[in-house]
Design an enzyme around this catalytic site. Structure first.
Site, PDB file in Angstrom:
ATOM      1  CE  LYS A   1      27.843  20.834   9.008  1.00 44.93           C
ATOM      2  NZ  LYS A   1      28.707  20.274   9.926  1.00 44.93           N
TER       3      LYS A   1
ATOM      4  N   GLY B   1      30.750  16.952   3.674  1.00 45.76           N
ATOM      5  CA  GLY B   1      31.658  15.898   3.920  1.00 45.76           C
ATOM      6  C   GLY B   1      33.021  16.215   4.010  1.00 45.76           C
ATOM      7  CB  THR B   2      34.480  19.683   4.631  1.00 45.91           C
ATOM      8  OG1 THR B   2      33.491  19.939   3.734  1.00 45.91           O
ATOM      9  CG2 THR B   2      35.856  20.144   4.177  1.00 45.91           C
TER      10      THR B   2
ATOM     11  CG  HIS C   1      33.943  25.564   2.735  1.00 43.84           C
ATOM     12  ND1 HIS C   1      33.783  24.486   2.564  1.00 43.84           N
ATOM     13  CD2 HIS C   1      33.645  25.840   4.079  1.00 43.84           C
ATOM     14  CE1 HIS C   1      33.606  23.543   3.620  1.00 43.84           C
ATOM     15  NE2 HIS C   1      33.401  24.685   4.554  1.00 43.84           N
TER      16      HIS C   1
ATOM     17  NE  ARG D   1      25.154  15.439   3.454  1.00 42.18           N
ATOM     18  CZ  ARG D   1      25.265  15.639   4.655  1.00 42.18           C
ATOM     19  NH1 ARG D   1      26.067  16.505   5.057  1.00 42.18           N
ATOM     20  NH2 ARG D   1      24.637  14.985   5.636  1.00 42.18           N
TER      21      ARG D   1
ATOM     22  CB  SER E   1      24.300  19.324   8.007  1.00 42.83           C
ATOM     23  OG  SER E   1      25.454  19.205   8.553  1.00 42.83           O
TER      24      SER E   1
ATOM     25  CB  ALA F   1      37.886   7.046   6.608  1.00 37.86           C
ATOM     26  CB  THR F   2      33.679   3.719   9.666  1.00 37.29           C
ATOM     27  OG1 THR F   2      34.301   3.542  10.898  1.00 37.29           O
ATOM     28  CG2 THR F   2      34.266   2.705   8.791  1.00 37.29           C
TER      29      THR F   2
ATOM     30  N   GLY G   1      25.883  11.615   9.708  1.00 40.51           N
ATOM     31  CA  GLY G   1      26.579  11.104   8.541  1.00 40.51           C
ATOM     32  C   GLY G   1      25.469  10.005   8.101  1.00 40.51           C
TER      33      GLY G   1
END
Length: 303
Positions: free
Chosen positions: A55, A57-58, A110, A132, A140, A229-230, A261
């Protein structure tokens, strides 16, 4: 459904997770042998490994890497699932044949530093590590656990917070994961990025990655990468947002894999007392590391 207390939840988790070499893994998606085999994986000089704690941003970074390596337009990958473009080392649920993949190969994991392929310590391949704000990870991850079809009852927030702080979740301790990678960074050719910097200035992040992996994109291609990628476009792309996974793996009736996000969502679920407790643990475990956490972004910063 009844809410599980900690003892009941820990007992339930024993049936779906196994602990191997200090880390908790999902039993149905991998095995101790798969984890051990990764350490002996043959590395190519142009391999790129995306490393994150869960969690962090992978999926977002998977998409960015895929776009960069296909010059933004994705001609060859447009109809391919993200999970095949940048496959997982330990959770290879699509059974991708790593050896037959053409170079440059992209991978996701991970794993902690000590379970990665041993050849990486010769610095012949590149690692991109995305970290993060751990409070946002916690929020998240809680919502992600609620999507798990393996759990028969609702997860209590306070119980999950306790499990996360003690490292009894898939991926184990966030504190150990981040500390391990930072303390052993000299052993690898590694680029550290943060989720929050990606939120603030995605274009700069794309350019940093391009420089690190020695790919020169013209301005138009960079703009295309940034646009595709937004978060808005990611959440609408079923091949990138993991909606292609079956409900047996993630019950999408209970939520979305890509949820908000944003930075600072932890404030919607953590109490003041819980936040202060977290701050005390963070200070105890992490204050000696050169890491600056961005807990929230104000509107002026993101405009």
């Amino acid at each position: 459904m009844a809410t599980m207390d900690r003892d009941a939840l820990e007992e339930a988790l024993k049936s779906i997770y196994f602990k191997h070499k200090g880390i908790w893994f999902v039993t149905s998606l991998t095995s101790p042998k798969i984890i051990d085999d990764i350490e002996h994986m043959k590395i190519r000089d142009d391999d790129v490994f995306l490393v994150t704690y869960p969690k962090s941003g992978t999926v977002w970074t998977q998409q960015i890497l895929s776009l960069i390596f296909n010059e933004g337009h994705r001609n060859r990958t447009e109809q391919i699932e993200n999970i095949k473009r940048v496959p997982w080392l330990e959770y290879n649920i699509r059974n991708v044949d790593f050896n037959s993949r053409p170079s440059p190969r992209l991978f996701t994991t991970h794993l902690p530093y000590y379970l990665m392929p041993k050849d990486l310590r010769f610095r012949t391949a590149k690692i991109i590590y995305v970290s993060r704000n751990p409070k946002d990870i916690l929020a998240s991850y809680y919502h992600f656990y609620k999507m798990s079809p393996f759990l028969e009852s609702t997860i209590n927030w306070e119980t999950f917070l306790d499990l996360f702080m003690s490292g009894k979740v898939a991926g184990s301790s966030w504190f150990d994961h981040v500390r391990g990678w930072y303390q052993h960074k000299e052993e690898f050719d590694i680029l550290f990025l943060t989720y929050e910097d990606m939120i603030k200035d995605l274009r700069s992040t794309v350019l940093k990655i391009c420089k690190f992996v020695s790919i020169n994109l013209d301005d138009e291609a960079v703009d295309i990468v940034v646009e595709k990628a937004t978060f808005k476009n990611m959440i609408q792309d079923p091949l990138s947002n993991y909606t292609f996974l079956s409900n047996e793996i993630l019950d999408k009736n209970k939520g979305s894999f890509l949820r908000k996000g944003i930075v600072g969502d932890w404030k919607t679920i953590m109490t003041v007392a819980q936040s202060e407790m977290f701050d005390n643990v963070y200070k105890e475990k992490m204050e000696d590391l050169p890491i600056k956490i961005m807990w929230e972004i104000n509107e002026e910063t993101t405009s």
